[in-house]
Design an enzyme around this catalytic site. Structure first.
Site, mmCIF file in Angstrom:
data_model
loop_
_atom_site.group_PDB
_atom_site.id
_atom_site.type_symbol
_atom_site.label_atom_id
_atom_site.label_comp_id
_atom_site.label_asym_id
_atom_site.label_seq_id
_atom_site.Cartn_x
_atom_site.Cartn_y
_atom_site.Cartn_z
ATOM 1 N N GLY A 185 0.755 -1.252 0.000
ATOM 2 C CA GLY A 185 0.000 0.000 0.000
ATOM 3 C C GLY A 185 0.782 1.297 0.000
ATOM 4 O O GLY A 185 1.608 1.516 0.850
ATOM 5 N N SER A 186 0.542 2.175 -0.933
ATOM 6 C CA SER A 186 1.352 3.365 -1.107
ATOM 7 C C SER A 186 0.670 4.333 -2.063
ATOM 8 O O SER A 186 -0.482 4.148 -2.428
ATOM 9 C CB SER A 186 2.721 2.953 -1.650
ATOM 10 O OG SER A 186 2.563 2.006 -2.683
#
Length: 221
Positions: A185-186
């Site tokens: 996640g980013s």
């Protein structure tokens, strides 16, 4: 097809899952528990394979368009002050990637890398307003033939603990080419000239190296 950044993790996961399945066959006598452990092990393997997938995407470079650098959802479209490199106003478009998205970063435009810098930092959730300036991140600037210089920033999220950036100053890059990887996640921020015509809207789902993010003013329909 899987990304090279996942090769070691995928191999290790295969070995661990194989060991877990074999061990459950020989050492667990309760049938339902044995099946449960095997299902959990196989599910974990599938999740790892899914995360490191790297779908092939053929791109015909277009100097009049900026393409999405990653898969995800558009969470920011606004005019901001970019303080690290331009030190002036730019149009920012931010794309959030959930753990289920493809996490390959691709060059949004063809050109020459004029700036590439890594910044250690925090691990705030990727949609936090301060994540762009306080999280672990890399900043890359590409000098393009028609848009001038554009900047993109890979930002680690709450789960991400490693950003991979292949851009080196002086390097010639091609739109759609592999530019790096962010593990778990980013988000990626794009900073574009003020006169860029934005082609996406908030909450729109975009596809890396496919979706047009911005066009030159005279090319907007």
């Amino acid at each position: 097809m899987f990304h090279r950044e996942g090769q070691k993790i995928i191999l290790l996961t295969f070995i661990l899952v194989a060991i877990a399945i074999l061990a459950s066959q020989f050492f667990i006598d309760v049938p339902w528990l044995r099946v449960l452990l095997q299902v959990v092990a196989l599910t974990f393997l599938i999740l790892i394979l899914q995360f490191f997938r790297n779908p092939s995407r053929k791109v015909t470079p277009n100097f009049d368009e900026i393409l999405a650098p990653v898969d995800g959802k558009v969470v920011v479209i606004e005019e901001v002050e970019e303080t690290e490199y331009f030190k002036g106003k730019r149009r920012q478009v931010s794309i959030f990637m959930s753990p289920i998205n493809v996490h390959v970063t691709r060059y949004a435009a063809s050109g020459t890398i004029t700036y590439s810098k890594y910044h250690p930092g925090k691990y705030l959730v990727a949609w936090h307003p301060k994540s762009s300036t306080e999280n672990e991140r890399t900043t890359v600037v590409i000098r393009t033939p028609k848009f001038g210089e554009i900047l993109y920033r890979q930002i680690a999220g709450a789960l991400a603990r490693r950003i991979v950036n292949y851009a080196e100053e002086g390097q010639q890059v091609i739109q759609g080419q592999d530019a790096g990887f962010i593990k778990f996640g980013s988000r990626v921020d794009l900073f574009l000239p003020l006169n860029s015509k934005i082609c996406v809207s908030l909450d729109q789902t975009v596809t890396g190296a496919k979706t047009c993010i911005a066009m030159l003013p005279d090319k907007q329909e």
